[in-house]
Motif scaffolding. Structure first.
Motif, PDB file in Angstrom:
ATOM      1  N   ILE A  38       1.174  -1.222   0.086  1.00 23.82           N
ATOM      2  CA  ILE A  38      -0.284   0.271  -0.061  1.00 23.82           C
ATOM      3  C   ILE A  38       0.920   1.185  -0.290  1.00 23.82           C
ATOM      4  O   ILE A  38       1.847   1.438   0.937  1.00 23.82           O
ATOM      5  CB  ILE A  38      -0.685   0.084   1.274  1.00 23.82           C
ATOM      6  CG1 ILE A  38      -1.640  -1.238   1.023  1.00 23.82           C
ATOM      7  CG2 ILE A  38      -1.803   1.239   1.109  1.00 23.82           C
ATOM      8  CD1 ILE A  38      -1.967  -1.962   0.337  1.00 23.82           C
ATOM      9  N   LYS A  39       0.751   1.951  -0.810  1.00 21.66           N
ATOM     10  CA  LYS A  39       1.619   2.845  -1.142  1.00 21.66           C
ATOM     11  C   LYS A  39       0.617   4.419  -1.045  1.00 21.66           C
ATOM     12  O   LYS A  39       1.368   5.623  -1.486  1.00 21.66           O
ATOM     13  CB  LYS A  39       2.259   3.144  -2.173  1.00 21.66           C
ATOM     14  CG  LYS A  39       3.229   2.220  -2.493  1.00 21.66           C
ATOM     15  CD  LYS A  39       3.920   1.464  -4.186  1.00 21.66           C
ATOM     16  CE  LYS A  39       4.298   0.019  -4.162  1.00 21.66           C
ATOM     17  NZ  LYS A  39       5.234   0.442  -5.368  1.00 21.66           N
ATOM     18  N   SER A  40      -0.462   4.398  -0.615  1.00 22.53           N
ATOM     19  CA  SER A  40      -1.268   5.787  -0.399  1.00 22.53           C
ATOM     20  C   SER A  40      -2.201   5.638  -0.389  1.00 22.53           C
ATOM     21  O   SER A  40      -2.708   4.247   0.416  1.00 22.53           O
ATOM     22  CB  SER A  40      -1.304   6.008  -2.064  1.00 22.53           C
ATOM     23  OG  SER A  40      -2.118   7.587  -1.888  1.00 22.53           O
ATOM     24  N   ASN A  41      -2.936   6.390   0.777  1.00 18.76           N
ATOM     25  CA  ASN A  41      -4.080   6.336   1.811  1.00 18.76           C
ATOM     26  C   ASN A  41      -5.507   5.910   1.129  1.00 18.76           C
ATOM     27  O   ASN A  41      -6.375   5.262   1.053  1.00 18.76           O
ATOM     28  CB  ASN A  41      -4.591   7.526   2.630  1.00 18.76           C
ATOM     29  CG  ASN A  41      -3.897   7.376   3.947  1.00 18.76           C
ATOM     30  OD1 ASN A  41      -3.025   6.255   4.289  1.00 18.76           O
ATOM     31  ND2 ASN A  41      -3.349   8.815   4.326  1.00 18.76           N
ATOM     32  N   ASN A  42      -5.490   6.623  -0.552  1.00 17.00           N
ATOM     33  CA  ASN A  42      -6.431   6.453  -1.851  1.00 17.00           C
ATOM     34  C   ASN A  42      -6.467   5.122  -2.558  1.00 17.00           C
ATOM     35  O   ASN A  42      -5.363   5.643  -3.226  1.00 17.00           O
ATOM     36  CB  ASN A  42      -6.571   7.878  -1.935  1.00 17.00           C
ATOM     37  CG  ASN A  42      -7.471   8.467  -2.681  1.00 17.00           C
ATOM     38  OD1 ASN A  42      -8.884   7.536  -2.303  1.00 17.00           O
ATOM     39  ND2 ASN A  42      -8.498   8.900  -2.888  1.00 17.00           N
ATOM     40  N   ILE A  43      -7.419   3.894  -2.745  1.00 12.88           N
ATOM     41  CA  ILE A  43      -7.208   2.945  -3.803  1.00 12.88           C
ATOM     42  C   ILE A  43      -7.830   2.962  -4.137  1.00 12.88           C
ATOM     43  O   ILE A  43      -8.981   3.412  -4.076  1.00 12.88           O
ATOM     44  CB  ILE A  43      -7.282   1.814  -2.663  1.00 12.88           C
ATOM     45  CG1 ILE A  43      -6.103   1.871  -1.236  1.00 12.88           C
ATOM     46  CG2 ILE A  43      -6.368   0.574  -2.600  1.00 12.88           C
ATOM     47  CD1 ILE A  43      -5.898   1.231  -0.506  1.00 12.88           C
ATOM     48  N   LEU A  44      -7.534   2.812  -5.308  1.00 11.71           N
ATOM     49  CA  LEU A  44      -8.952   2.199  -6.348  1.00 11.71           C
ATOM     50  C   LEU A  44      -7.874   0.527  -7.005  1.00 11.71           C
ATOM     51  O   LEU A  44      -7.048   1.097  -6.975  1.00 11.71           O
ATOM     52  CB  LEU A  44      -8.667   3.218  -7.980  1.00 11.71           C
ATOM     53  CG  LEU A  44      -9.145   2.841  -9.386  1.00 11.71           C
ATOM     54  CD1 LEU A  44     -10.468   3.038  -8.226  1.00 11.71           C
ATOM     55  CD2 LEU A  44      -9.089   3.848 -10.131  1.00 11.71           C
ATOM     56  N   TYR A  45      -9.109  -0.077  -6.533  1.00  8.09           N
ATOM     57  CA  TYR A  45      -8.948  -1.730  -7.357  1.00  8.09           C
ATOM     58  C   TYR A  45      -9.587  -1.724  -8.327  1.00  8.09           C
ATOM     59  O   TYR A  45     -11.091  -1.681  -8.054  1.00  8.09           O
ATOM     60  CB  TYR A  45      -9.183  -1.888  -6.315  1.00  8.09           C
ATOM     61  CG  TYR A  45      -9.039  -3.491  -5.774  1.00  8.09           C
ATOM     62  CD1 TYR A  45      -7.678  -4.112  -5.756  1.00  8.09           C
ATOM     63  CD2 TYR A  45      -9.870  -4.949  -6.278  1.00  8.09           C
ATOM     64  CE1 TYR A  45      -7.719  -5.878  -5.482  1.00  8.09           C
ATOM     65  CE2 TYR A  45      -9.501  -6.088  -6.361  1.00  8.09           C
ATOM     66  CZ  TYR A  45      -8.191  -6.533  -6.010  1.00  8.09           C
ATOM     67  OH  TYR A  45      -8.167  -7.420  -6.149  1.00  8.09           O
ATOM     68  N   LEU A  46      -9.145  -2.452  -9.390  1.00 10.17           N
ATOM     69  CA  LEU A  46      -9.828  -2.734 -10.456  1.00 10.17           C
ATOM     70  C   LEU A  46      -8.984  -4.699 -11.345  1.00 10.17           C
ATOM     71  O   LEU A  46      -9.881  -4.631 -12.397  1.00 10.17           O
ATOM     72  CB  LEU A  46      -9.217  -2.099 -11.613  1.00 10.17           C
ATOM     73  CG  LEU A  46      -9.640  -0.620 -11.993  1.00 10.17           C
ATOM     74  CD1 LEU A  46      -8.343   0.322 -11.432  1.00 10.17           C
ATOM     75  CD2 LEU A  46      -9.532  -0.002 -12.587  1.00 10.17           C
ATOM     76  N   ILE A  47      -8.507  -4.911 -10.328  1.00 10.56           N
ATOM     77  CA  ILE A  47      -8.739  -6.814 -10.934  1.00 10.56           C
ATOM     78  C   ILE A  47      -9.479  -6.780 -10.785  1.00 10.56           C
ATOM     79  O   ILE A  47      -9.989  -7.770  -9.860  1.00 10.56           O
ATOM     80  CB  ILE A  47      -7.137  -7.134  -9.566  1.00 10.56           C
ATOM     81  CG1 ILE A  47      -6.532  -6.327  -9.549  1.00 10.56           C
ATOM     82  CG2 ILE A  47      -6.851  -8.531  -9.840  1.00 10.56           C
ATOM     83  CD1 ILE A  47      -4.491  -6.994  -8.790  1.00 10.56           C
TER      84      ILE A  47
END
Length: 285
Positions: A38-47
């Protein structure tokens, strides 16, 4: 931009993810597929897998991709209230026996097919996890997405775009139900803009439909494509397969009242989308 304000994208090599990363390249941190850091507090997950047909050759792939990989990421997720998990889902989760247009507040979803079922299960697992650990989330249920960058079009996935490609090559096209099928289509750039808008402005802990909010008759769009392409393609009406009847929803389009309340307005109408695709496939040859 502070790294914690950037969008940490998981699944940035697929059709939607790659275009999102291209459009907002200064606002994102893109992880490789096997990197769950995890590299940011804001995650976008499309897998995700992309259709319901894996049941015929691999019973595990929808579960492994749509559920197990998600669990791998959640295991690494810091359990604090600063995290926002933005999850890309699909209209497929609404399933059978829901009235159209599909609304986010439906209390009952009845998905059919391994892809649809595992996407809905992933939503429920994510919500439970986030509620347990006080993590904020958003779930984006996308309509059918069209665009020149989709390299996985087929009869099974993104059928309209696949048939438009066939039409530009003067091949005959086969339609179920006499083409009397309703669908909601949105252009790839519009869907990326809508996702970014929701990440920037939408309240937390929401399910949000993303589409054009318009019902398009499949057969009419095929005829538009034939006319614009000046194609010699013929339309052949055939009976749907038993599998299609089991897993596919005949009519669907999305209520996007919530999305519009955040200020969304699509830039591409259906005629422009069809013209773009016809021109692209004709030029590609």
């Amino acid at each position: 931009m502070n790294e914690n304000n950037k969008i940490n994208v998981f699944g940035g090599s697929g059709f939607i993810g790659s275009r999102f990363c291209e459009k907002f390249k200064f606002d994102i941190i893109k992880n490789d597929r096997s990197d769950y850091t995890i590299k940011s507090n804001n995650i976008l997950y499309l897998i995700s897998t992309v259709d319901n047909y894996n049941i015929h050759n691999n019973l595990h792939i929808d579960i492994d991709t749509n559920l197990k990989i998600l669990m791998n990421l959640l295991e690494n997720l810091p359990k604090n209230e600063n995290i926002v998990f933005n999850f890309v889902s699909s209209w497929f989760v609404y399933g059978q026996n829901n009235e159209i247009p599909f609304r986010e507040d439906y209390s009952h979803c009845n998905p059919t097919g391994f892809y649809s079922i595992t996407k809905h299960c992933a939503e429920q697992l994510l919500i439970s996890f986030c509620q347990t650990f006080n993590i904020k989330y958003r779930i984006f249920r996308l309509a059918n997405v069209l665009g020149e960058g989709d390299m996985k079009i087929s009869k099974k996935k993104n059928a309209l775009q696949y048939l438009i490609k066939e039409i530009t090559q003067n091949r005959d096209v086969e339609l179920y139900y006499g083409g009397k099928v309703l669908r909601d289509y949105i252009y790839i750039d519009d869907v990326c803009d809508a996702i970014k808008l929701c990440i920037d402005k939408a309240p937390y802990n929401q399910i949000i439909n993303i589409g054009n909010g318009e019902p398009y008759t499949f057969g009419d769009l095929i005829q538009k494509s034939i006319d614009y392409a000046e194609s010699k393609s013929n339309i052949i009406h055939i009976n749907p397969t038993q599998f299609h009847n089991v897993v596919q929803v005949r009519h669907s389009y999305l209520d996007i009242t919530k999305l519009r309340s955040y200020g969304f307005s699509s830039k591409y109408d259906i005629d422009t989308i069809i013209h773009n695709l016809v021109d692209f496939y004709k030029q590609k040859g």
